[in-house]
Design a protein around this motif. Structure first.
Motif, PDB file in Angstrom:
ATOM      1  N   ASP A 517       0.816  -1.211   0.000  1.00  0.00           N
ATOM      2  CA  ASP A 517       0.000   0.000   0.000  1.00  0.00           C
ATOM      3  C   ASP A 517       0.851   1.263   0.000  1.00  0.00           C
ATOM      4  O   ASP A 517       0.540   2.216  -0.717  1.00  0.00           O
ATOM      5  N   ILE A 518       1.920   1.251   0.804  1.00  0.00           N
ATOM      6  CA  ILE A 518       2.758   2.459   0.837  1.00  0.00           C
ATOM      7  C   ILE A 518       3.441   2.655  -0.515  1.00  0.00           C
ATOM      8  O   ILE A 518       3.515   3.768  -1.029  1.00  0.00           O
ATOM      9  N   LEU A 521       0.718   3.932  -2.760  1.00  0.00           N
ATOM     10  CA  LEU A 521       0.207   5.238  -2.338  1.00  0.00           C
ATOM     11  C   LEU A 521       1.196   6.344  -2.677  1.00  0.00           C
ATOM     12  O   LEU A 521       0.818   7.408  -3.166  1.00  0.00           O
ATOM     13  N   SER A 522       2.471   6.075  -2.442  1.00  0.00           N
ATOM     14  CA  SER A 522       3.488   7.086  -2.711  1.00  0.00           C
ATOM     15  C   SER A 522       3.790   7.190  -4.202  1.00  0.00           C
ATOM     16  O   SER A 522       4.369   8.158  -4.647  1.00  0.00           O
ATOM     17  N   LYS A 524       5.868   5.361  -5.578  1.00  0.00           N
ATOM     18  CA  LYS A 524       7.282   5.032  -5.749  1.00  0.00           C
ATOM     19  C   LYS A 524       7.484   3.610  -6.288  1.00  0.00           C
ATOM     20  O   LYS A 524       8.557   3.273  -6.780  1.00  0.00           O
ATOM     21  N   LEU A 530      10.712  -1.611   0.481  1.00  0.00           N
ATOM     22  CA  LEU A 530       9.948  -1.304   1.692  1.00  0.00           C
ATOM     23  C   LEU A 530       9.760  -2.549   2.553  1.00  0.00           C
ATOM     24  O   LEU A 530       9.893  -2.510   3.775  1.00  0.00           O
TER      25      LEU A 530
ATOM     26  N   LEU B  10      -2.698  12.408  -0.589  1.00  0.00           N
ATOM     27  CA  LEU B  10      -2.525  10.970  -0.348  1.00  0.00           C
ATOM     28  C   LEU B  10      -1.095  10.538  -0.696  1.00  0.00           C
ATOM     29  O   LEU B  10      -0.459   9.785   0.031  1.00  0.00           O
ATOM     30  N   GLU B  11      -0.592  11.044  -1.812  1.00  0.00           N
ATOM     31  CA  GLU B  11       0.762  10.676  -2.229  1.00  0.00           C
ATOM     32  C   GLU B  11       1.802  11.203  -1.250  1.00  0.00           C
ATOM     33  O   GLU B  11       2.795  10.527  -0.951  1.00  0.00           O
ATOM     34  N   LEU B  13       1.328  11.633   1.911  1.00  0.00           N
ATOM     35  CA  LEU B  13       1.270  10.733   3.067  1.00  0.00           C
ATOM     36  C   LEU B  13       2.150   9.503   2.811  1.00  0.00           C
ATOM     37  O   LEU B  13       2.950   9.097   3.659  1.00  0.00           O
ATOM     38  N   GLY B  14       2.009   8.932   1.614  1.00  0.00           N
ATOM     39  CA  GLY B  14       2.817   7.771   1.236  1.00  0.00           C
ATOM     40  C   GLY B  14       4.295   8.100   1.194  1.00  0.00           C
ATOM     41  O   GLY B  14       5.119   7.364   1.728  1.00  0.00           O
ATOM     42  N   ASN B  15       4.619   9.253   0.596  1.00  0.00           N
ATOM     43  CA  ASN B  15       6.025   9.643   0.468  1.00  0.00           C
ATOM     44  C   ASN B  15       6.687   9.862   1.815  1.00  0.00           C
ATOM     45  O   ASN B  15       7.841   9.476   2.026  1.00  0.00           O
ATOM     46  N   MET B  17       5.983   8.415   4.515  1.00  0.00           N
ATOM     47  CA  MET B  17       6.241   7.116   5.137  1.00  0.00           C
ATOM     48  C   MET B  17       7.425   6.411   4.477  1.00  0.00           C
ATOM     49  O   MET B  17       8.212   5.756   5.152  1.00  0.00           O
ATOM     50  N   VAL B  18       7.538   6.558   3.169  1.00  0.00           N
ATOM     51  CA  VAL B  18       8.704   5.959   2.486  1.00  0.00           C
ATOM     52  C   VAL B  18       9.978   6.550   3.058  1.00  0.00           C
ATOM     53  O   VAL B  18      10.939   5.839   3.374  1.00  0.00           O
ATOM     54  N   PRO B  27       7.123   3.859  10.128  1.00  0.00           N
ATOM     55  CA  PRO B  27       6.212   4.766   9.419  1.00  0.00           C
ATOM     56  C   PRO B  27       5.107   5.234  10.363  1.00  0.00           C
ATOM     57  O   PRO B  27       4.651   4.469  11.202  1.00  0.00           O
ATOM     58  N   ILE B  72      -3.754   2.709   6.020  1.00  0.00           N
ATOM     59  CA  ILE B  72      -2.993   2.953   4.783  1.00  0.00           C
ATOM     60  C   ILE B  72      -3.640   2.209   3.604  1.00  0.00           C
ATOM     61  O   ILE B  72      -3.654   2.701   2.477  1.00  0.00           O
ATOM     62  N   ALA B  75      -6.364   4.366   2.489  1.00  0.00           N
ATOM     63  CA  ALA B  75      -5.812   5.510   1.758  1.00  0.00           C
ATOM     64  C   ALA B  75      -5.467   5.122   0.322  1.00  0.00           C
ATOM     65  O   ALA B  75      -5.829   5.818  -0.635  1.00  0.00           O
ATOM     66  N   ASN B  76      -4.817   3.981   0.190  1.00  0.00           N
ATOM     67  CA  ASN B  76      -4.407   3.536  -1.143  1.00  0.00           C
ATOM     68  C   ASN B  76      -5.623   3.232  -2.017  1.00  0.00           C
ATOM     69  O   ASN B  76      -5.655   3.551  -3.209  1.00  0.00           O
TER      70      ASN B  76
END
Lengths: 585, 365
Positions: A517-518, A521-522, A524, A530, B10-11, B13-15, B17-18, B27, B72, B75-76
């Motif tokens: 999901d991360i 979501l990002s 990337k 991850l 949303l992105e 938020l993801g970034n 955490m990355v 995260p 998450i 969110a995704n």
């Protein structure tokens, strides 16, 4: 084997002594065998299950003692077959302990109170029961049949039927075969006997449990047991070291009961009066002590052994208790030993965890030395190779493991009369909750306690429980507490480990989804990176939380300190006793 | 909020955490505490809102790990909905996320909808967006008609809705009145919210909205998010808002929810509260003013009395002496009146009643 000092006058004398009491007037002459027949419950032949266990005990004990004496690593095969479905059994016990010479075969197996042990005083197993001849008698009483013995002694083999003349206490022996031993045959004794009024049961009083416990405290022994359902139970040898033989010492007066004294006097053929037997056979029994005791007695100590009665023996025991004695020597006590016990526990119980404590020798009743050994084993490791051979812990009906207390006196399992035993009392007195062991009874814990002493203070003639002498109970308590602390450490460590493991497991379960999901979501799209990173994070996190805890060594140190203060008063007391002893020596 | 902006949030938020993970940190994200302890009433603003207590949600905390992962996942999912231009209900979202976490794992990502609902609210707060912005819909409830025109951009079409040409059924208020809904022409002088659908139908039949140049809304009981949001948006056109309910516990509750917002949705603050709303009736004073009502009262139930007692304790109600007076009368007389009772003399009487009340501003604050 050495067979001298036989005595068949014991009960004749018993009868004579009854003259004192008019109610014994009509007593007719009994042989010792007849006495046994009437009082068999005293000797362990009470109850069907117990009787069978006693029979096996007598044979196995004989084999063990014989092997030890001849420095042979014992191998014993026990076979019990149910003949008809009416509780009639054929018992076969075969050993490799050298066999019995033809001329002694009848007496060894067909004459009560004849044997190699009764006249000797050392820490030996055969303090109990009435021996293999008692079994012959029991077989005859219950089935009317003789037993069969095959003895391979040195280079020849003798096969004989042996029975017992109950009135005369004399063996009836019928030789069936005599032959030279064939080349690949080992010397040894095989007894085949039929019994009724016995019952085979897989209970904590049963033969299987008895053999298991016997092998547990005799690591040098190998037993193969074939039960009535023809199931094989192998208790393998875990040590090749034959235990050191207890040094033969003269018995200490404080360790004797009336029966012991009676036996001692009656069997002594070298001294003509009681006093000289006592002085010559007992430790610390000096002429001065004899005079001191004489003053408390209403009979003359110098009477002939033929005139010595049960009544006299009783009075003598009471007088002995009132006199101060120098403690016996410690050489006479031979415990199992930590290493040997460890091997056997690993071998027989295969536990997940165990702790063994061997206490220093202590004395009870002001001078009788004893040593306590204690082990606690926790849950067995399921090992499919061994599973059908031995089961470490008792299973209750609903499959739950249950706590088990294995009591031993001089390496002999005590299966009966647990209620009054010092070991039971000590186990009960422990506040197991203090060691984070809730519901002790329901835990998969095996407690093993062996009390070694030249003179075990048994509570009854059956010799199945140890009298709750304060000093003995305390020693057992200390040993148990030490082991309980060890178990507590193991359990709390395991709990902590499991907690961490389960926490990690939970986090690991979510890693994939979260990484996916991360990464999406990002935008990337770095799922693999991850996932790997998150897993590293979990590992690192729980490594850190582990380091916060005290190390095993640190905990041990703290607990040792606690024990030191706990035992201080006890140690002082014991020290004083030993000091006195060394001065008198 | 523009779709692109929400996707960007949303992105981010993801970034974030990355970045955290790459820095070997757990995260995490921050959200406001939605518990009662963090709900407060601002007398100056006149509505309920959340305090400043925030909470950090982090994956490596075993107590939060699952919720964290679930949030998450939501969110995704919402990012995908936005990108695909598709809406779904919170129940639809739940089914999208109800799957096993692995082949041999018994645990599901979500197994109850009650698990996902509060996490949606967490996410709304963490991103400072409304669920409607995440393409999540709630059940529609409430009907409107009257002097308004709306452009509904739907299914690739721009559909004009004229509030005066809706016949007997009116315009069903959608759950999201912010995105793809454009208020084109608001000619109304005020907004009238009536508790019951039956009363709305009565007034619609009378073309009350035409006579009074107003917008007529019924939430059909307690007002939904969409309905409350619509009233708020209309109030932002400087239209006075009048609320017409029964004189009983349920009616007061409906009014105060519209006016100050509710505890549960306090995090939406002003977006969903209309502090300028006024209570038109029915009031205890009406019994005196309209004598026929005397005979049409009903004995107040235990819950009405209890509710009145409770309301007297609320600071935002205590602040209005008119309301204190009103509720005290309820406690005294132990009576209640339904809005339908105003049809007692004749069916159109309610029209006269409302007109008079508004004209003379005989309303409770």
């Amino acid at each position: 084997m050495d067979h001298k000092n036989e005595n068949n006058n014991a009960v004749n004398n018993f009868q004579k002594s009854a003259d004192i009491d008019s109610s014994f007037e009509n007593f007719r002459e009994h042989s010792v065998a007849e006495f046994f027949k009437k009082n068999k419950q005293m000797l362990g032949f009470s109850g069907k299950v117990r009787s069978l266990t006693t029979i096996i005990h007598e044979y196995v004990t004989n084999s063990l003692d014989a092997a030890e004496e001849r420095n042979i690593l014992p191998e014993i095969i026990v076979k019990i077959q149910e003949l008809e479905k009416n509780e009639r059994y054929l018992v076969t016990v075969e050993d490799n302990a050298g066999g019995i010479p033809k001329e002694f075969l009848g007496k060894a197996l067909g004459k009560i109170l004849a044997g190699t042990k009764f006249h000797r005083f050392m820490q030996a197993r055969g303090q109990q029961g009435i021996g293999a001849a008692g079994c012959t008698m029991f077989s005859y009483i219950t089935t009317g049949k003789p037993i069969k013995a095959i003895s391979k002694f040195k280079d020849y083999v003798v096969e004989a039927e042996i029975s017992i003349d109950i009135n005369q206490n004399e063996p009836i022996i019928k030789i069936l075969r005599e032959d030279a031993i064939s080349e690949n045959e080992k010397s040894g004794l095989c007894v085949i006997a039929e019994f009724a009024e016995v019952k085979y049961e897989e209970s904590s009083y049963g033969v299987l449990e008895y053999l298991k416990r016997t092998s547990l405290v005799n690591p040098h022994l190998e037993i193969l047991f074939l039960d009535p359902e023809n199931k094989k139970h192998l208790f393998p040898r875990s040590s090749n070291i034959i235990p050191k033989r207890a040094q033969e010492v003269q018995p200490h007066p404080l360790g004797l009961n009336a029966h012991d004294i009676y036996e001692l006097i009656k069997k002594d053929n070298q001294h003509r009066n009681v006093e000289s037997t006592l002085i010559n056979s007992l430790a610390r029994f000096s002429k001065a002590k004899a005079i001191e005791i004489q003053q408390m007695l209403d009979f003359d100590l110098k009477i002939r052994k033929e005139d010595f009665t049960w009544e006299h023996a009783n009075k003598l025991v009471n007088a002995i208790k009132k006199v101060k004695w120098i403690a016996p020597s410690l050489d006479s006590v031979v415990p199992i030993g930590k290493e040997q016990l460890e091997k056997a526990i690993l071998n027989i119980l295969n536990p997940q965890h165990y702790a063994i404590t061997e206490r220093e020798p202590k004395v009870y009743r002001g001078g009788i030395p004893f040593v306590v050994e204690c082990a606690i084993a926790y849950a067995n490791i399921q090992d499919n190779n061994k599973k059908d051979l031995v089961d470490a812990t008792t299973q209750t009906k609903n499959g739950q493991k249950k706590a088990e207390v294995m009591r031993f006196a001089n390496r002999v399992p005590l299966l009966f009369d647990a209620g009054n035993c010092a070991i039971t009392e000590a186990v009960k007195s422990i506040d197991w909750k203090r060691y984070n062991i809730d519901n002790f009874e329901e835990q998969p814990i095996t407690v093993i306690v062996n009390v070694s002493s030249v003179f075990i203070p048994y509570t009854g003639a059956g010799k199945q429980s140890i009298s709750a002498e304060e000093e003995i109970v305390n020693e057992i308590r200390f040993a148990l507490m030490e082991n309980a602390r060890n178990l507590q450490r193991f359990l709390s460590g395991r709990r902590r480990e499991q907690e961490i493991l389960s926490k990690k497991k939970v986090l690991y379960r979510y890693v994939e989804q979260l990484a996916k999901d991360i990464s999406e979501l990002s935008g990337k799209n770095n799922y693999n990176e991850l996932k790997k990173k998150l897993e590293e994070l979990i590992e690192k996190r729980y490594l850190q939380s582990n380091n916060v805890e005290l190390s095993e060594e640190e905990i041990m140190e703290i607990e040792k300190e606690l024990e030191r203060t706990e035992n201080q008063s006890e140690v002082k007391k014991q020290k004083k006793l030993f000091d006195e002893e060394s001065i008198e020596e | 909020m523009a779709k692109e902006e929400v996707v960007k949030k949303l992105e981010e938020l993801g970034n974030d955490m990355v970045t955290e993970i790459q820095k070997n940190e757990s995260p995490k994200f921050k959200t406001k505490i939605r518990a009662k302890s963090n709900v407060l009433y601002d007398p100056g603003l006149g509505y309920l809102l959340l305090g400043n207590k925030t909470e950090e949600r982090t994956f490596l905390n075993i107590a939060q790990a699952k919720k964290f992962m679930q949030t998450i996942a939501i969110a995704n999912k919402c990012k995908k909905f936005l990108q695909e231009n598709a809406h779904t209900s919170i129940r639809g979202l739940f089914y999208q996320l109800k799957f096993s976490l692995g082949e041999d794992v018994e645990e599901e990502l979500f197994s109850e909808q009650s698990e996902s609902n509060p996490l949606i609210e967490d996410l709304e707060l963490a991103l400072d967006v409304k669920r409607e912005d995440l393409n999540l819909t709630t059940d529609r409830k409430g009907v409107a008609a009257g002097m308004f025109k709306i452009i509904d951009r739907f299914g690739g079409e721009n559909i004009e809705i004229d509030g005066t040409k809706l016949g007997r059924s009116g315009w069903a208020i959608p759950s999201d009145v912010d995105n793809d809904i454009e208020f084109k022409d608001i000619k109304a002088k005020y907004v009238l919210v009536v508790e019951k659908d039956a009363m709305w139908q009565r007034l619609n039949e009378e073309r009350f909205w035409e006579k009074e140049k107003c917008i007529l809304i019924t939430p059909k009981g307690q007002a939904s998010r969409g309905c409350r949001r619509l009233i708020r948006k209309l109030a932002d056109y400087d239209l006075p808002v009048y609320v017409f309910t029964d004189c009983d516990a349920w009616g007061w509750y409906i009014y105060w929810t519209i006016k100050t917002g509710s505890m549960n949705l306090a995090y939406l603050g002003r977006n969903i509260a209309v502090p300028e709303a006024k209570f038109i009736g029915v009031t205890m004073q009406d019994i005196k003013d309209y004598s026929f009502l005397e005979k049409l009262t009903i004995k107040a139930k235990e819950i009405d009395i209890k509710r009145a007692e409770e309301l007297l304790e609320y600071e935002w109600i205590k602040a209005h002496k008119e309301w204190v007076n009103e509720l005290k009368q309820v406690l005294q007389q132990k009576k209640k009146i339904e809005q339908d009772a105003l049809q007692g003399p004749r069916l159109s009487f309610v029209v006269d009643y409302l007109k008079e009340k508004i004209k003379k501003n005989k309303v409770l604050p």
